[in-house]
Scaffold this motif. Structure first.
Motif, PDB file in Angstrom:
ATOM      1  N   MET A 189       0.850  -1.204   0.000  1.00  0.00           N
ATOM      2  CA  MET A 189       0.000   0.000   0.000  1.00  0.00           C
ATOM      3  C   MET A 189       0.881   1.248   0.000  1.00  0.00           C
ATOM      4  SD  MET A 189      -2.992   0.905   2.733  1.00  0.00           S
ATOM      5  CE  MET A 189      -2.129   1.828   4.004  1.00  0.00           C
ATOM      6  N   GLU A 190       0.669   2.126  -0.949  1.00  0.00           N
ATOM      7  CA  GLU A 190       1.458   3.356  -1.021  1.00  0.00           C
ATOM      8  C   GLU A 190       0.946   4.370   0.005  1.00  0.00           C
ATOM      9  OE1 GLU A 190       4.409   5.829  -2.065  1.00  0.00           O
ATOM     10  OE2 GLU A 190       4.217   3.704  -2.525  1.00  0.00           O
ATOM     11  N   SER A 191       1.854   4.980   0.746  1.00  0.00           N
ATOM     12  CA  SER A 191       1.432   5.911   1.785  1.00  0.00           C
ATOM     13  C   SER A 191       0.978   7.244   1.202  1.00  0.00           C
ATOM     14  CB  SER A 191       2.602   6.137   2.739  1.00  0.00           C
ATOM     15  OG  SER A 191       2.288   7.209   3.570  1.00  0.00           O
ATOM     16  N   GLN A 192      -0.027   7.836   1.833  1.00  0.00           N
ATOM     17  CA  GLN A 192      -0.552   9.132   1.399  1.00  0.00           C
ATOM     18  C   GLN A 192      -0.168  10.234   2.378  1.00  0.00           C
ATOM     19  OE1 GLN A 192      -2.218   9.314  -1.565  1.00  0.00           O
ATOM     20  NE2 GLN A 192      -1.677   7.148  -1.639  1.00  0.00           N
ATOM     21  N   GLY A 193       0.770  10.015   3.278  1.00  0.00           N
ATOM     22  CA  GLY A 193       1.067  10.999   4.313  1.00  0.00           C
ATOM     23  C   GLY A 193      -0.006  10.929   5.386  1.00  0.00           C
ATOM     24  N   LEU A 194      -0.066  11.968   6.196  1.00  0.00           N
ATOM     25  CA  LEU A 194      -0.996  11.946   7.329  1.00  0.00           C
ATOM     26  C   LEU A 194      -1.891  13.179   7.331  1.00  0.00           C
ATOM     27  CD1 LEU A 194       1.523  10.883  10.096  1.00  0.00           C
ATOM     28  CD2 LEU A 194      -0.611   9.684   9.594  1.00  0.00           C
ATOM     29  N   ALA A 195      -3.178  13.000   7.558  1.00  0.00           N
ATOM     30  CA  ALA A 195      -4.084  14.146   7.649  1.00  0.00           C
ATOM     31  C   ALA A 195      -3.830  14.897   8.957  1.00  0.00           C
ATOM     32  CB  ALA A 195      -5.527  13.681   7.571  1.00  0.00           C
ATOM     33  N   LYS A 196      -3.493  14.151   9.993  1.00  0.00           N
ATOM     34  CA  LYS A 196      -3.204  14.746  11.305  1.00  0.00           C
ATOM     35  C   LYS A 196      -1.928  14.123  11.839  1.00  0.00           C
ATOM     36  CE  LYS A 196      -7.590  15.762  13.567  1.00  0.00           C
ATOM     37  NZ  LYS A 196      -8.404  15.367  14.724  1.00  0.00           N
ATOM     38  N   PRO A 197      -1.134  14.881  12.603  1.00  0.00           N
ATOM     39  CA  PRO A 197       0.071  14.258  13.179  1.00  0.00           C
ATOM     40  C   PRO A 197      -0.286  13.138  14.155  1.00  0.00           C
ATOM     41  CG  PRO A 197      -0.093  16.590  13.820  1.00  0.00           C
ATOM     42  CD  PRO A 197      -1.270  16.290  12.945  1.00  0.00           C
TER      43      PRO A 197
ATOM     44  N   LYS B  47       6.027   8.237   5.211  1.00  0.00           N
ATOM     45  CA  LYS B  47       6.892   9.198   4.497  1.00  0.00           C
ATOM     46  C   LYS B  47       6.713  10.627   5.036  1.00  0.00           C
ATOM     47  CE  LYS B  47       7.307   6.611   0.191  1.00  0.00           C
ATOM     48  NZ  LYS B  47       6.265   5.613   0.138  1.00  0.00           N
ATOM     49  N   VAL B  48       6.744  10.727   6.354  1.00  0.00           N
ATOM     50  CA  VAL B  48       6.642  12.041   7.004  1.00  0.00           C
ATOM     51  C   VAL B  48       7.811  12.196   7.977  1.00  0.00           C
ATOM     52  CG1 VAL B  48       4.102  12.100   6.808  1.00  0.00           C
ATOM     53  CG2 VAL B  48       5.161  11.158   8.896  1.00  0.00           C
TER      54      VAL B  48
ATOM     55  N   GLN C  38       3.544  21.460  12.876  1.00  0.00           N
ATOM     56  CA  GLN C  38       4.237  21.031  11.655  1.00  0.00           C
ATOM     57  C   GLN C  38       3.404  20.050  10.850  1.00  0.00           C
ATOM     58  OE1 GLN C  38       8.377  20.150  11.822  1.00  0.00           O
ATOM     59  NE2 GLN C  38       8.637  21.266  13.740  1.00  0.00           N
ATOM     60  N   LYS C  39       2.292  19.664  11.391  1.00  0.00           N
ATOM     61  CA  LYS C  39       1.273  18.837  10.726  1.00  0.00           C
ATOM     62  C   LYS C  39       1.711  17.459  10.243  1.00  0.00           C
ATOM     63  CE  LYS C  39      -2.012  22.386  10.176  1.00  0.00           C
ATOM     64  NZ  LYS C  39      -1.375  23.687  10.369  1.00  0.00           N
ATOM     65  N   ASN C  40       2.390  17.367   9.115  1.00  0.00           N
ATOM     66  CA  ASN C  40       2.647  16.049   8.532  1.00  0.00           C
ATOM     67  C   ASN C  40       3.815  15.347   9.235  1.00  0.00           C
ATOM     68  OD1 ASN C  40       1.508  14.354   6.727  1.00  0.00           O
ATOM     69  ND2 ASN C  40       2.471  15.239   4.903  1.00  0.00           N
ATOM     70  N   CYS C  41       3.559  14.788  10.417  1.00  0.00           N
ATOM     71  CA  CYS C  41       4.675  14.199  11.156  1.00  0.00           C
ATOM     72  C   CYS C  41       4.196  13.169  12.174  1.00  0.00           C
ATOM     73  CB  CYS C  41       5.473  15.291  11.873  1.00  0.00           C
ATOM     74  SG  CYS C  41       4.488  16.271  13.016  1.00  0.00           S
TER      75      CYS C  41
ATOM     76  N   LEU D 130      -5.587  18.373  17.765  1.00  0.00           N
ATOM     77  CA  LEU D 130      -4.807  18.575  16.536  1.00  0.00           C
ATOM     78  C   LEU D 130      -4.179  17.306  15.973  1.00  0.00           C
ATOM     79  CD1 LEU D 130      -2.962  21.823  17.682  1.00  0.00           C
ATOM     80  CD2 LEU D 130      -4.937  21.668  16.155  1.00  0.00           C
ATOM     81  N   GLY D 131      -4.160  16.250  16.769  1.00  0.00           N
ATOM     82  CA  GLY D 131      -3.469  15.044  16.318  1.00  0.00           C
ATOM     83  C   GLY D 131      -4.223  13.771  16.651  1.00  0.00           C
ATOM     84  N   ILE D 132      -3.541  12.665  16.435  1.00  0.00           N
ATOM     85  CA  ILE D 132      -4.088  11.348  16.780  1.00  0.00           C
ATOM     86  C   ILE D 132      -3.204  10.781  17.889  1.00  0.00           C
ATOM     87  CG2 ILE D 132      -4.474   8.989  15.940  1.00  0.00           C
ATOM     88  CD1 ILE D 132      -4.697  10.262  13.104  1.00  0.00           C
ATOM     89  N   SER D 133      -3.792  10.556  19.050  1.00  0.00           N
ATOM     90  CA  SER D 133      -2.995  10.052  20.166  1.00  0.00           C
ATOM     91  C   SER D 133      -2.938   8.529  20.130  1.00  0.00           C
ATOM     92  CB  SER D 133      -3.586  10.522  21.496  1.00  0.00           C
ATOM     93  OG  SER D 133      -4.971  10.236  21.546  1.00  0.00           O
ATOM     94  N   VAL D 134      -1.745   8.015  20.323  1.00  0.00           N
ATOM     95  CA  VAL D 134      -1.537   6.559  20.263  1.00  0.00           C
ATOM     96  C   VAL D 134      -0.755   6.135  21.503  1.00  0.00           C
ATOM     97  CG1 VAL D 134      -0.500   4.670  18.952  1.00  0.00           C
ATOM     98  CG2 VAL D 134      -1.484   6.617  17.736  1.00  0.00           C
TER      99      VAL D 134
END
Ligand code: S3P
Length: 176
Positions: A1-9, A32-33, A76-79, A100-104
Motif C-alpha cells: 500500500m502506497e502511503s498518502q502521508g498523514l491528515a493529522k500528526p 513518508k513524514v 508542523q502537521k505532517n509528522c 490537533l493530532g491522533i494520540s496513540v
C-alpha cells in the motif's frame, strides 16, 4: 500500500522505555513524514540535557518547555511525534494533542519497561536503585490518562517491529 502521508500528526505517548522513538522513526518512514522527538527538540533548544534541566530549573520548567515543544511539533502537521512519558498526563497537553493530532498509547508491562531502561541513566525520574518500583508506580498512576488515547498498541508481544508498525499504519489510516 502506497502511503498518502498523514491528515493529522500522530502522537506516540506512553511510559519511558516503551519504544516511542524506536517505533516512531519506523512509523514516520512508512507514512513518508518527518519524525519529531520532543525531548530531543527541548535538549537542542536549551542546549542542555533533560537531566540538567530537571536539576537546574526543576520539573515544572521542563513541563513548560515540553508543552511548547509539543505545540510546535503539532503545528508542523505532517509528522509522527514521540512525546515524553509524562506529557499526556497533563490536561493541557492532552486537549491539544487530541484536538490537533491522533494520540496513540504504546504500552508494555513494567517488567519489560524496566529491562529496557535499567542500563540508561539519562532519565531524571528513574533512580538506579528503585527504578522498577518507580516504573510500576508511575504506570499505575498514569494508566488512567494514557487510556484516554484514541488508539493503543502493546509493544511487549511476540509481534515483530515490522508487523506492529504495519498494524499501526492500518489502524491510523482507518481514522482518516
Ligand atoms: C519523562 C519521560 C522522559 C522525559 C523526562 C520525563 C516522564 O521521556 O520526557 O525524563 O515523565 O515519564 P521518555 O518517555 O522519552 O523517556
Amino acid at each position: 500500500m502506497e502511503s498518502q502521508g498523514l491528515a493529522k500528526p500522530v502522537v506516540l505517548i506512553g511510559m519511558m522505555g516503551v519504544g516511542k522513538s524506536f517505533i516512531g522513526v519506523r512509523l514516520a518512514k512508512t507514512f513518508k513524514v518527518n519524525f519529531i522527538d520532543t525531548d530531543r527538540v527541548i535538549e537542542k533548544k536549551a542546549s542542555s540535557s533533560i537531566s540538567e534541566i530537571f536539576s537546574k530549573q526543576g520539573e515544572n520548567y521542563f513541563r513548560e518547555l515540553e508543552f511548547r515543544a509539543i505545540r510546535d511539533a503539532l503545528n508542523q502537521k505532517n509528522c509522527v511525534i514521540a512525546a515524553g512519558g509524562g506529557a499526556y498526563t497533563f490536561q493541557r497537553n492532552r486537549v491539544m494533542i487530541d484536538e490537533l493530532g491522533i494520540s496513540v498509547w504504546l504500552e508494555a508491562k513494567p517488567e519489560i519497561l524496566w529491562s529496557r531502561v535499567k542500563d540508561h541513566d539519562h532519565r531524571p525520574l528513574l533512580q538506579k536503585d528503585n527504578s522498577f518500583l518507580k516504573i510500576r508506580e508511575l504506570l499505575e498512576i498514569r494508566a488512567k490518562d494514557y487510556s484516554k488515547a484514541q488508539l493503543r498498541f502493546r509493544t511487549d508481544t511476540a509481534l515483530s517491529i515490522d508487523s506492529l508498525v504495519s498494524k499501526m499504519r492500518e489502524r491510523i489510516s482507518e481514522l482518516h
